[in-house]
Design an enzyme around this catalytic site. Structure first.
Site, PDB file in Angstrom:
ATOM      1  N   THR A  12       0.809  -1.223   0.000  1.00 44.04           N
ATOM      2  CA  THR A  12       0.000   0.000   0.000  1.00 44.04           C
ATOM      3  C   THR A  12       0.842   1.274   0.000  1.00 44.04           C
ATOM      4  O   THR A  12       0.293   2.373   0.075  1.00 44.04           O
ATOM      5  CB  THR A  12      -0.931   0.023   1.227  1.00 44.04           C
ATOM      6  N   ILE A  14       3.276   4.286   1.268  1.00 45.76           N
ATOM      7  CA  ILE A  14       3.240   5.057   2.516  1.00 45.76           C
ATOM      8  C   ILE A  14       1.855   5.686   2.615  1.00 45.76           C
ATOM      9  O   ILE A  14       1.634   6.803   2.163  1.00 45.76           O
ATOM     10  CB  ILE A  14       4.355   6.125   2.559  1.00 45.76           C
ATOM     11  N   HIS A  15       0.920   4.938   3.168  1.00 47.22           N
ATOM     12  CA  HIS A  15      -0.449   5.429   3.338  1.00 47.22           C
ATOM     13  C   HIS A  15      -0.596   6.047   4.729  1.00 47.22           C
ATOM     14  O   HIS A  15       0.389   6.249   5.432  1.00 47.22           O
ATOM     15  CB  HIS A  15      -1.468   4.316   3.073  1.00 47.22           C
ATOM     16  N   ALA A  16      -1.807   6.340   5.147  1.00 44.27           N
ATOM     17  CA  ALA A  16      -2.062   7.130   6.360  1.00 44.27           C
ATOM     18  C   ALA A  16      -1.396   6.591   7.625  1.00 44.27           C
ATOM     19  O   ALA A  16      -0.736   7.335   8.350  1.00 44.27           O
ATOM     20  CB  ALA A  16      -3.563   7.275   6.580  1.00 44.27           C
ATOM     21  N   ALA A  19       2.475   6.653   7.458  1.00 41.32           N
ATOM     22  CA  ALA A  19       2.881   8.059   7.354  1.00 41.32           C
ATOM     23  C   ALA A  19       2.811   8.717   8.724  1.00 41.32           C
ATOM     24  O   ALA A  19       3.713   9.466   9.114  1.00 41.32           O
ATOM     25  CB  ALA A  19       1.996   8.797   6.356  1.00 41.32           C
TER      26      ALA A  19
END
Length: 87
Positions: A12, A14-16, A19
């Protein structure tokens, strides 16, 4: 100044969630820390900046730190990247 290159392997990118963890890790240090991707550099202490890059799987990024605790900051960020399966 210290810097390190990372190859993002997480499906996925660097998603929420990762991050947020990277921003939290970077924020523990006084050094200026940047995340460079595709010629754009953002403050790694800014969740909006990190998310705006849209770093996906297979991306190559560079994280740079400048300041008194730059080496410690990079070591902690590298640990977070590895622990979260990002790189």
């Amino acid at each position: 100044m210290a810097s390190k290159d990372f190859h993002i392997v997480a499906e996925t990118g660097i998603h929420a969630r990762p991050a947020t963890l990277l921003v939290q890790t970077a924020s523990k240090f006084a050094s200026d820390i940047t995340l460079d991707y595709k010629g754009k550099a953002v403050n790694l202490k800014s969740i909006m900046g990190v998310m705006s890059l849209g770093v996906g799987q297979g991306a190559d990024v560079t994280i740079s730190a400048e300041g008194a605790d730059a080496d410690d900051a990079l070591a902690a960020i590298e640990e977070t990247m590895t622990k979260e399966g990002l790189a």
